[in-house]
Design a protein around this motif. Structure first.
Motif, PDB file in Angstrom:
ATOM      1  N   SER A 224      11.604 -11.815   7.712  1.00  0.00           N
ATOM      2  CA  SER A 224      12.379 -10.563   7.619  1.00  0.00           C
ATOM      3  C   SER A 224      11.526  -9.302   7.636  1.00  0.00           C
ATOM      4  N   VAL A 225      10.251  -9.390   7.193  1.00  0.00           N
ATOM      5  CA  VAL A 225       9.401  -8.194   7.171  1.00  0.00           C
ATOM      6  C   VAL A 225       8.029  -8.526   7.749  1.00  0.00           C
ATOM      7  N   ASP A 226       7.284  -7.447   8.108  1.00  0.00           N
ATOM      8  CA  ASP A 226       5.933  -7.646   8.627  1.00  0.00           C
ATOM      9  C   ASP A 226       4.925  -7.635   7.483  1.00  0.00           C
ATOM     10  N   ASP A 227       3.634  -7.560   7.811  1.00  0.00           N
ATOM     11  CA  ASP A 227       2.610  -7.651   6.776  1.00  0.00           C
ATOM     12  C   ASP A 227       2.454  -6.373   5.950  1.00  0.00           C
ATOM     13  N   THR A 228       3.296  -5.371   6.212  1.00  0.00           N
ATOM     14  CA  THR A 228       3.314  -4.164   5.385  1.00  0.00           C
ATOM     15  C   THR A 228       4.621  -4.040   4.600  1.00  0.00           C
ATOM     16  N   GLY A 229       5.490  -5.029   4.711  1.00  0.00           N
ATOM     17  CA  GLY A 229       6.760  -5.003   3.989  1.00  0.00           C
ATOM     18  C   GLY A 229       7.893  -4.322   4.726  1.00  0.00           C
ATOM     19  N   ILE A 230       7.648  -3.920   5.986  1.00  0.00           N
ATOM     20  CA  ILE A 230       8.659  -3.231   6.791  1.00  0.00           C
ATOM     21  C   ILE A 230       9.496  -4.248   7.558  1.00  0.00           C
ATOM     22  N   LEU A 231      10.802  -3.984   7.677  1.00  0.00           N
ATOM     23  CA  LEU A 231      11.694  -4.897   8.393  1.00  0.00           C
ATOM     24  C   LEU A 231      11.153  -5.217   9.781  1.00  0.00           C
ATOM     25  N   ALA A 232      11.189  -6.493  10.139  1.00  0.00           N
ATOM     26  CA  ALA A 232      10.654  -6.937  11.430  1.00  0.00           C
ATOM     27  C   ALA A 232      11.384  -8.196  11.870  1.00  0.00           C
ATOM     28  N   GLN A 233      11.209  -8.533  13.133  1.00  0.00           N
ATOM     29  CA  GLN A 233      11.809  -9.739  13.696  1.00  0.00           C
ATOM     30  C   GLN A 233      10.766 -10.496  14.505  1.00  0.00           C
ATOM     31  N   GLY A 234      11.085 -11.761  14.755  1.00  0.00           N
ATOM     32  CA  GLY A 234      10.239 -12.571  15.624  1.00  0.00           C
ATOM     33  C   GLY A 234       8.835 -12.796  15.083  1.00  0.00           C
ATOM     34  N   GLU A 235       7.862 -12.711  15.961  1.00  0.00           N
ATOM     35  CA  GLU A 235       6.479 -13.020  15.588  1.00  0.00           C
ATOM     36  C   GLU A 235       5.900 -12.038  14.577  1.00  0.00           C
ATOM     37  N   LYS A 236       6.453 -10.838  14.526  1.00  0.00           N
ATOM     38  CA  LYS A 236       5.933  -9.842  13.591  1.00  0.00           C
ATOM     39  C   LYS A 236       6.402 -10.075  12.154  1.00  0.00           C
ATOM     40  N   ALA A 237       7.425 -10.876  11.987  1.00  0.00           N
ATOM     41  CA  ALA A 237       8.008 -11.078  10.655  1.00  0.00           C
ATOM     42  C   ALA A 237       7.232 -12.144   9.877  1.00  0.00           C
ATOM     43  N   VAL A 238       5.967 -11.855   9.614  1.00  0.00           N
ATOM     44  CA  VAL A 238       5.086 -12.818   8.950  1.00  0.00           C
ATOM     45  C   VAL A 238       5.110 -12.690   7.431  1.00  0.00           C
ATOM     46  N   GLY A 239       5.773 -11.641   6.915  1.00  0.00           N
ATOM     47  CA  GLY A 239       5.749 -11.394   5.483  1.00  0.00           C
ATOM     48  C   GLY A 239       4.440 -10.744   5.069  1.00  0.00           C
ATOM     49  N   PHE A 240       4.405 -10.224   3.857  1.00  0.00           N
ATOM     50  CA  PHE A 240       3.174  -9.588   3.369  1.00  0.00           C
ATOM     51  C   PHE A 240       2.523 -10.471   2.308  1.00  0.00           C
ATOM     52  N   PRO A 241       1.194 -10.390   2.184  1.00  0.00           N
ATOM     53  CA  PRO A 241       0.489 -11.295   1.270  1.00  0.00           C
ATOM     54  C   PRO A 241       0.511 -10.816  -0.177  1.00  0.00           C
ATOM     55  N   MET A 242       0.550 -11.766  -1.078  1.00  0.00           N
ATOM     56  CA  MET A 242       0.359 -11.516  -2.506  1.00  0.00           C
ATOM     57  C   MET A 242      -0.660 -12.539  -3.000  1.00  0.00           C
ATOM     58  N   TYR A 243      -1.583 -12.081  -3.830  1.00  0.00           N
ATOM     59  CA  TYR A 243      -2.662 -12.938  -4.307  1.00  0.00           C
ATOM     60  C   TYR A 243      -2.575 -13.095  -5.828  1.00  0.00           C
ATOM     61  N   PRO A 244      -1.959 -14.171  -6.325  1.00  0.00           N
ATOM     62  CA  PRO A 244      -1.944 -14.421  -7.766  1.00  0.00           C
ATOM     63  C   PRO A 244      -3.375 -14.652  -8.268  1.00  0.00           C
ATOM     64  N   MET A 245      -3.696 -14.063  -9.419  1.00  0.00           N
ATOM     65  CA  MET A 245      -5.057 -14.120  -9.933  1.00  0.00           C
ATOM     66  C   MET A 245      -5.038 -14.352 -11.437  1.00  0.00           C
ATOM     67  N   ILE A 246      -6.098 -14.994 -11.940  1.00  0.00           N
ATOM     68  CA  ILE A 246      -6.219 -15.296 -13.361  1.00  0.00           C
ATOM     69  C   ILE A 246      -7.630 -14.943 -13.836  1.00  0.00           C
ATOM     70  N   ARG A 247      -7.701 -14.422 -15.045  1.00  0.00           N
ATOM     71  CA  ARG A 247      -8.991 -14.220 -15.721  1.00  0.00           C
ATOM     72  C   ARG A 247      -8.894 -14.860 -17.093  1.00  0.00           C
ATOM     73  N   HIS A 248      -9.813 -15.736 -17.406  1.00  0.00           N
ATOM     74  CA  HIS A 248      -9.797 -16.389 -18.711  1.00  0.00           C
ATOM     75  C   HIS A 248     -11.222 -16.578 -19.212  1.00  0.00           C
ATOM     76  N   GLY A 249     -11.365 -16.657 -20.504  1.00  0.00           N
ATOM     77  CA  GLY A 249     -12.694 -16.748 -21.091  1.00  0.00           C
ATOM     78  C   GLY A 249     -13.129 -18.151 -21.430  1.00  0.00           C
ATOM     79  N   GLN A 250     -12.347 -19.150 -20.999  1.00  0.00           N
ATOM     80  CA  GLN A 250     -12.718 -20.531 -21.339  1.00  0.00           C
ATOM     81  C   GLN A 250     -13.788 -21.067 -20.395  1.00  0.00           C
TER      82      GLN A 250
END
Length: 250
Positions: A224-250
């Motif tokens: 539904s959206v491109d890699d910037t979050g803008i509405l898109a169709q077809g090959e451009k509708a790849v979605g935008f990336p999100m990177y879950p991250m963790i910091r821990h002291g163990q």
């Protein structure tokens, strides 16, 4: 927490009186934010042109709503301010941390209705909450898997969660965001666990420098959206990336 030198930038906890200025600053920082473009279902990037005034108002209302909602959830909202002549403070950066155990609102009225959810639903549509859920559920799933694989105690809901972090574009490149991140880490202790999602490689790399580990990558809005979050169709509708991250002291 604050510096004794009144002329130097310093960090303090935000007050409700800061929220209007904070929302203005955050809009400058996130005017082309992929998640917010996705939430608003924009068909082109948001600009400062007069023709985009109503769309900018909708985004401003979202940011103000988010600040009030987080306040109701007892978030730790820290701001970096730059004093100017006449003792006026310019808000140059902010981090919003949800404490451990705080992921759900304590009161529907105080955390949703009162902060301004209804105007958002009228402007962005009832699908706004569904789009938020898509992002949150996708990243939470990755974080839960990482918790299990690393044998961390509890769940991501037991961590300090960075809900939002932003710097005024005029003050970027000065290390202010790093100061804000370090301040909360120092205040909460070395054994605390922190989680977040970066929505671009530049932000991801900043967090890596502060001990955060990328535990996955998810694409939001595929089809539904491109890699910037803008509405898109077809090959451009790849979605935008999100990177879950963790910091821990163990």
């Amino acid at each position: 927490m604050a510096s004794n030198d009144a002329k130097a930038p310093y960090i303090r906890l935000a007050k409700k009186d800061d929220f209007e200025d904070l929302a203005i600053m955050l809009q400058k920082a996130f005017i082309r934010s992929p998640p917010q473009s996705f939430y608003a279902r924009l068909d082109k990037p948001l600009t400062t042109d007069p023709e985009d005034a109503s769309k900018r108002k909708n985004q401003f209302n979202y940011l103000r709503y988010l600040l009030h909602r987080c306040w109701a959830m007892q978030a730790r909202i820290t701001i970096l301010v730059v004093p100017t002549e006449g003792h006026k403070e310019i808000i140059a950066g902010v981090t919003i941390w949800l404490p451990p155990g705080v992921r759900r609102p304590p009161s529907l009225f105080k955390s949703l209705i009162l902060p301004g959810l209804v105007p958002l639903l009228l402007s962005w549509g009832v699908g706004f909450r569904k789009r938020v859920y898509e992002l949150v559920s996708s990243t939470e799933s990755v974080l839960k898997e990482a918790y299990a694989s690393k044998k961390l105690p509890g769940s991501p809901a037991d961590s300090w969660y960075l809900l939002l972090a932003g710097t005024d574009p005029e003050y970027q490149g000065k290390g202010y965001m790093s100061k804000l991140i370090r301040e909360t880490i120092e205040q909460t202790g070395d054994n605390a666990i922190f989680t977040l999602e970066a929505n671009n490689p530049k932000a991801r790399d900043v967090y890596v420098k502060h001990g955060f580990e990328v535990v996955g990558e998810v694409r939001i809005g595929k089809g539904s959206v491109d890699d910037t979050g803008i509405l898109a169709q077809g090959e451009k509708a790849v979605g935008f990336p999100m990177y879950p991250m963790i910091r821990h002291g163990q």
